[in-house]
Design a protein around this motif. Structure first.
Motif, PDB file in Angstrom:
ATOM      1  N   VAL A 377      68.819  93.324 -30.983  1.00 47.33           N
ATOM      2  CA  VAL A 377      67.237  94.387 -31.519  1.00 47.33           C
ATOM      3  C   VAL A 377      67.109  95.774 -31.202  1.00 47.33           C
ATOM      4  N   HIS A 378      68.641  96.516 -30.963  1.00 46.22           N
ATOM      5  CA  HIS A 378      68.771  97.688 -31.163  1.00 46.22           C
ATOM      6  C   HIS A 378      68.920  97.950 -32.870  1.00 46.22           C
ATOM      7  N   SER A 379      69.846  96.897 -33.076  1.00 47.83           N
ATOM      8  CA  SER A 379      69.368  97.305 -35.093  1.00 47.83           C
ATOM      9  C   SER A 379      68.048  97.273 -35.387  1.00 47.83           C
ATOM     10  N   ILE A 380      67.825  96.115 -35.305  1.00 46.15           N
ATOM     11  CA  ILE A 380      66.650  96.168 -35.582  1.00 46.15           C
ATOM     12  C   ILE A 380      65.563  97.409 -35.386  1.00 46.15           C
ATOM     13  N   CYS A 381      64.877  98.288 -34.114  1.00 47.98           N
ATOM     14  CA  CYS A 381      65.298  99.317 -33.625  1.00 47.98           C
ATOM     15  C   CYS A 381      65.172 100.303 -34.269  1.00 47.98           C
ATOM     16  N   GLU A 382      66.191 100.652 -35.085  1.00 42.74           N
ATOM     17  CA  GLU A 382      67.201 102.373 -35.716  1.00 42.74           C
ATOM     18  C   GLU A 382      66.347 101.328 -37.194  1.00 42.74           C
ATOM     19  N   LEU A 383      66.175 100.791 -37.213  1.00 46.09           N
ATOM     20  CA  LEU A 383      65.928 100.191 -39.182  1.00 46.09           C
ATOM     21  C   LEU A 383      64.620 100.392 -38.673  1.00 46.09           C
ATOM     22  N   VAL A 384      64.220 100.590 -37.824  1.00 45.24           N
ATOM     23  CA  VAL A 384      62.506 100.278 -38.165  1.00 45.24           C
ATOM     24  C   VAL A 384      62.024 101.811 -37.725  1.00 45.24           C
ATOM     25  N   LYS A 385      62.539 102.401 -36.751  1.00 47.17           N
ATOM     26  CA  LYS A 385      62.504 103.877 -36.131  1.00 47.17           C
ATOM     27  C   LYS A 385      63.198 105.054 -37.337  1.00 47.17           C
ATOM     28  N   ASN A 386      64.147 104.777 -37.499  1.00 52.94           N
ATOM     29  CA  ASN A 386      65.053 106.220 -38.760  1.00 52.94           C
ATOM     30  C   ASN A 386      65.229 105.683 -40.441  1.00 52.94           C
ATOM     31  N   TYR A 387      64.735 104.068 -39.974  1.00 54.04           N
ATOM     32  CA  TYR A 387      65.261 104.103 -41.867  1.00 54.04           C
ATOM     33  C   TYR A 387      64.054 103.515 -42.642  1.00 54.04           C
ATOM     34  N   GLY A 388      63.042 103.798 -42.072  1.00 53.99           N
ATOM     35  CA  GLY A 388      61.865 103.630 -42.929  1.00 53.99           C
ATOM     36  C   GLY A 388      61.370 101.982 -43.466  1.00 53.99           C
ATOM     37  N   SER A 389      62.177 101.092 -42.262  1.00 53.68           N
ATOM     38  CA  SER A 389      61.467 100.064 -42.313  1.00 53.68           C
ATOM     39  C   SER A 389      60.556  99.194 -41.201  1.00 53.68           C
ATOM     40  N   SER A 390      60.250  98.048 -41.366  1.00 55.47           N
ATOM     41  CA  SER A 390      58.875  97.105 -40.709  1.00 55.47           C
ATOM     42  C   SER A 390      59.897  96.080 -40.345  1.00 55.47           C
ATOM     43  N   ALA A 391      59.580  95.681 -39.044  1.00 54.72           N
ATOM     44  CA  ALA A 391      59.958  94.268 -39.203  1.00 54.72           C
ATOM     45  C   ALA A 391      59.374  93.511 -38.373  1.00 54.72           C
ATOM     46  N   VAL A 392      59.658  92.224 -38.340  1.00 53.46           N
ATOM     47  CA  VAL A 392      58.474  90.857 -37.912  1.00 53.46           C
ATOM     48  C   VAL A 392      58.978  90.299 -37.567  1.00 53.46           C
ATOM     49  N   LEU A 393      58.705  90.030 -36.251  1.00 56.84           N
ATOM     50  CA  LEU A 393      59.980  88.698 -35.572  1.00 56.84           C
ATOM     51  C   LEU A 393      58.600  86.866 -35.887  1.00 56.84           C
ATOM     52  N   CYS A 394      59.099  86.441 -36.375  1.00 59.92           N
ATOM     53  CA  CYS A 394      58.258  85.439 -36.202  1.00 59.92           C
ATOM     54  C   CYS A 394      58.185  84.172 -35.622  1.00 59.92           C
ATOM     55  N   SER A 395      57.726  83.619 -34.637  1.00 61.55           N
ATOM     56  CA  SER A 395      58.302  82.246 -34.554  1.00 61.55           C
ATOM     57  C   SER A 395      56.376  81.311 -34.107  1.00 61.55           C
ATOM     58  N   ALA A 396      57.161  79.923 -34.251  1.00 58.12           N
ATOM     59  CA  ALA A 396      55.736  78.964 -33.123  1.00 58.12           C
ATOM     60  C   ALA A 396      56.214  79.767 -31.238  1.00 58.12           C
ATOM     61  N   THR A 397      57.117  79.863 -31.019  1.00 57.42           N
ATOM     62  CA  THR A 397      58.021  80.086 -29.735  1.00 57.42           C
ATOM     63  C   THR A 397      58.479  81.856 -29.597  1.00 57.42           C
ATOM     64  N   LYS A 398      57.129  82.884 -28.776  1.00 55.55           N
ATOM     65  CA  LYS A 398      57.998  83.571 -29.011  1.00 55.55           C
ATOM     66  C   LYS A 398      58.564  84.394 -27.806  1.00 55.55           C
ATOM     67  N   PRO A 399      59.506  84.943 -28.364  1.00 60.61           N
ATOM     68  CA  PRO A 399      60.803  85.243 -27.111  1.00 60.61           C
ATOM     69  C   PRO A 399      60.241  86.436 -26.782  1.00 60.61           C
ATOM     70  N   VAL A 400      60.263  86.995 -25.355  1.00 57.17           N
ATOM     71  CA  VAL A 400      60.328  88.092 -24.833  1.00 57.17           C
ATOM     72  C   VAL A 400      61.603  89.081 -25.191  1.00 57.17           C
ATOM     73  N   ILE A 401      61.473  90.038 -25.858  1.00 62.17           N
ATOM     74  CA  ILE A 401      62.678  90.983 -26.255  1.00 62.17           C
ATOM     75  C   ILE A 401      61.694  92.585 -25.344  1.00 62.17           C
ATOM     76  N   ASP A 402      60.906  92.366 -25.010  1.00 64.71           N
ATOM     77  CA  ASP A 402      60.268  93.940 -24.191  1.00 64.71           C
ATOM     78  C   ASP A 402      61.722  94.410 -24.211  1.00 64.71           C
ATOM     79  N   ASN A 403      62.690  94.080 -22.626  1.00 64.66           N
ATOM     80  CA  ASN A 403      63.307  95.181 -22.174  1.00 64.66           C
ATOM     81  C   ASN A 403      64.618  95.277 -23.108  1.00 64.66           C
ATOM     82  N   TYR A 404      64.871  94.995 -24.052  1.00 65.41           N
ATOM     83  CA  TYR A 404      65.407  95.026 -24.354  1.00 65.41           C
ATOM     84  C   TYR A 404      65.714  95.556 -26.559  1.00 65.41           C
ATOM     85  N   LYS A 405      64.457  96.156 -26.341  1.00 69.42           N
ATOM     86  CA  LYS A 405      64.334  97.340 -27.136  1.00 69.42           C
ATOM     87  C   LYS A 405      63.849  98.666 -27.398  1.00 69.42           C
TER      88      LYS A 405
END
Length: 776
Positions: A377-405
């Motif tokens: 999740v840190h690497s996803i956040c880096e790509l979004v925050k500092n490398y001009g990317s967007s990330a989409v978390l797709c799922s029918a059973t959404k995981p709870v990642i708030d504590n790890y981003k």
């Protein structure tokens, strides 16, 4: 840049026909690599840094020893990569500027791969600081006219933490490796490397044409199509949002593949982004999604990058794209994506810089690896925050990642009213039926005309299969599926079952959990051995998949999913999934049959993550809370004011799937005899392929045969005919003397009696079926 008259050589190329030697001069190589590297790094506002690491990366080739070696006047190899790195480190100390070390690191490692930092004062063998400490460059300064980077322009273009700095160096390293390899290949192979490019405007136009055709074809009044169109509309609407971190929570059957593609293409167009990357946990889902995306966008714009993907040997553009992902759309696995991000290897790291300015779709996001959740999740956040990317978390059973981003990053929901959406698309009822022995569960299964049974182990699947076969009438088809079957046979079996179901024939299908994700198959009833709630819901996606199930009077009804706990020895929950199954039981105890809605899923993931937080031994409290089993984040920290990044340790310990299996290549001789049957050309071709690959493997054991007899394409093709087994199972086959070892780490099964195309590789029988052969 260089003050001497001598023409330094970087590379040589020999004409095989004439023997003529062509030289690439060092100045030309440095300028080309600098140009490419600046272009790549500009995607994340680091073009100036990229320009200079390109200019300085091979400066060590000016050494007399290297020039003697490359001209054939000496056989002594000379290290050259550290040269430019050492010069930059010295310059950094002179200017008291740490940013010089950010440039020095990629240069030092551009041949060896990213080294551990080591100690700035004492060095350390094989480390970044140790390699630089061993090298002396001060004597060369007087002879070169080097324009060092302007310290005022040396900066990381964003505020960074320790992990962010390590990530930035990794990105610069990726740019340099790709630029260096590209120019070297272009000169040495005398080619101009070009990949398939297309603007997002063009892809968007192609997509709109497809969507218009789809609207005209669909039954507009069908409820399912109304819901899918609503989801598609919301995805298109939200695509106009600025770059960021998004969540797309859509239940099975909601048209997630097309809707997520529409969001990605239109979001990329809106925000000036270059690429779209799909990250998917299973190859079965990849192949299914890739087929749809290629049909919509066009095959030439889509790269499949996974172990089963085949690239035609004459398709240079696609081969190049597979090396660095320089193509509009890449579809790959979780393993390939994240292990590339945390690798120190040049070949794997080469593609990483092309993750910038990308829309990255994480399909089945609940499958992000728990042991490494925080680093991922840190690497996803880096790509979004500092490398001009967007990330989409797709799922029918959404995981709870708030504590790890990253705490300052918000997740934007693409589709609103998800609870209402799940209610509308709910086509099954879940029921927990408690503990059952195998006789009881078989009795319940066989009461149904057709049923899918999913259990947690191969041994349990085969036991239930045998019991069901003995109980049902001959005209009812019974199948079993597990990883003991070759992927080729699994695919054929699934296609056969689909045809039988389409013709309303009775089918009972027993499978391990490999069927629950990415296989488009539709049963009225599913029996699922207790597992994680996310897995149970995925299994439920195989029941009443199209929502067209009716009763005898033609009224629409829901499918059934029965969750049971086996009391048999064979049905005992494996240790690998027991923690998740235990949490499912707790949730079911609290919420009963409503455990499988969004509230149950959220509670389930919180409980699972909490368990893994407290179950990782040997780590301090902070590390446990990060779900970082091997302390990856702790290994990428500064050491005071100096670098303390353990890239090699991270590479060696970031392993999503632990490979503790043996690969058995199976080409059945009885099939070879059948290949003369001309009635089924496709089958004949596949049989001929497996036989040919087996023969090549055997021939390659001859020391007089060159390794080139087997190509990369051959190894990809082999995956269709390989069964992976564990050590105890392997030892049993080895004891029975039915395996031929090859130099490639692959074993060939040499006795047909151990493989059945309906049952797979026999690892359960205690009988030595090879005894007769051994006696001869």
């Amino acid at each position: 840049m260089m003050g001497k008259d001598k023409e330094y050589i970087a590379h040589t190329r020999e004409n095989k026909d004439t023997g003529e030697i062509k030289y690439q001069y060092l100045i030309d190589h440095l300028l080309k690599v600098s140009k490419y590297c600046e272009e790549y790094a500009s995607d994340f506002s680091a073009g100036y840094m990229g320009k200079y690491i390109g200019l300085l990366h091979d400066l060590g080739k000016i050494q007399d020893g290297f020039q003697d070696y490359i001209r054939g006047e000496s056989k002594i190899k000379v290290k050259h990569a550290v040269f430019g790195a050492k010069m930059l480190l010295d310059k950094g100390e002179e200017n008291k500027d740490a940013y010089y070390s950010y440039l020095a690191y990629p240069i030092c490692c551009h041949h060896t791969g990213l080294k551990d930092s080591g100690n700035r004062d004492s060095g350390g063998s094989g480390t970044f600081y140790g390699s630089c400490k061993e090298f002396e460059v001060s004597g060369f300064y007087d002879n070169l006219n080097i324009a060092f980077p302007n310290p005022q322009k040396l900066y990381a273009p964003f505020t960074v933490n320790d992990f962010g700095i390590s990530f930035y160096i990794r990105m610069l390293f990726s740019c340099l490796v790709d630029a260096d390899w590209r120019d070297t290949e272009e000169f040495c192979n005398n080619v101009k490397r070009e990949t398939t490019h297309a603007s997002m405007e063009k892809l968007n136009s192609t997509l709109d044409t497809y969507l218009n055709e789809l609207r005209n074809k669909e039954g507009k009044d069908e409820e399912i199509n109304k819901i899918r169109n609503m989801i598609l509309y919301e995805c298109i609407k939200k695509s106009k949002s600025p770059k960021g971190l998004f969540s797309l929570c859509v239940p099975t059957g909601g048209g997630k593949t097309i809707s997520s593609l529409a969001f990605a293409v239109k979001h990329a167009k809106e925000n000036g982004m270059k690429r779209i990357i799909y990250v998917i946990p299973y190859t079965s889902i990849i192949e299914q999604n890739a087929k749809v995306i290629k049909y919509i966008i066009g095959e030439e714009f889509v790269l499949e990058h996974h172990m089963n993907a085949e690239i035609k040997e004459d398709d240079e553009k696609m081969r190049w794209a597979s090396e660095n992902w320089d193509i509009p759309i890449t579809i790959t696995t979780n393993v390939q994506f994240f292990e590339s991000l945390f690798s120190n290897k040049t070949s794997k790291s080469r593609k990483v810089h092309n993750m910038s300015r990308s829309v990255i779709i994480f399909d089945e996001a609940q499958m992000l690896p728990i042991d490494y959740l925080s680093p991922c999740v840190h690497s996803i956040c880096e790509l979004v925050k500092n490398y001009g990317s967007s990330a989409v978390l797709c799922s029918a059973t959404k995981p709870v990642i708030d504590n790890y981003k990253y705490k300052d990053m918000q997740i934007t929901e693409i589709v609103s009213n998800t609870n209402e959406l799940f209610e509308k698309l709910n086509r099954v009822d879940y029921k927990y039926i408690d503990k059952k022995d195998d006789e009881e569960i078989v009795g319940m299964i066989t009461e149904n005309k057709s049923a899918l049974v999913i259990v947690n182990s191969r041994r349990h699947a085969y036991k239930l299969y045998d019991m069901i076969k003995d109980k049902v009438l001959k005209d009812k088809k019974v199948f079993v599926l597990s990883t003991l079957l070759r992927p080729y046979d699994r695919l054929k079996k699934i296609e056969e079952i689909k045809k039988l179901l389409k013709n309303n024939e009775d089918v009972i299908f027993v499978s391990t959990q490999l069927i629950e994700c990415g296989v488009d198959i539709d049963f009225p009833v599913v029996f699922r051995a207790v597992a994680g709630i996310d897995s149970i819901i995925q299994s439920g996606g195989r029941a009443n998949r199209e929502g067209k199930l009716t009763d005898k009077d033609g009224n629409l009804i829901k499918g059934k999913v029965y969750v049971f706990e086996s009391t048999s020895k064979e049905g005992k929950c494996p240790s690998s999934i027991k923690p998740k199954a235990d949490k499912s039981r707790e949730i079911i105890g609290l919420l009963k049959d409503s455990s499988f809605g969004l509230d149950g899923v959220e509670k389930y993931f919180k409980m699972v993550y909490q368990f893994y937080n407290t179950d990782i031994s040997g780590l301090n409290k902070e590390q446990k809370q990060l779900l970082d089993k091997k302390d990856i984040l702790g290994s990428l920290k500064l050491n005071g004011q100096f670098l303390g990044f353990n890239y090699k340790y991270v590479n060696d310990n970031f392993e999503i799937i632990k490979d503790n299996t043996y690969s058995i290549f199976v080409s059945v001789k009885s099939e070879e005899d059948d290949s003369s049957n001309k009635k089924n050309d496709d089958k004949k071709n596949d049989i001929d392929e497996s036989v040919s690959l087996r023969d090549k493997l055997i021939l390659s054991e001859n020391d007089n045969i060159k390794n080139s007899i087997l190509t990369k394409s051959d190894f990809r093709k082999m995956n269709k005919y390989i069964v992976n087994i564990y050590e105890t199972e392997f030892n049993r086959l080895l004891k029975d003397n039915v395996l031929i070892q090859t130099r490639f780490g692959i074993y060939i099964l040499n006795n047909d009696k151990y493989y059945d195309k309906d049952l797979g590789l026999d690892i359960f029988s205690s009988e030595n079926k090879n005894a007769e052969a051994l006696m001869q």
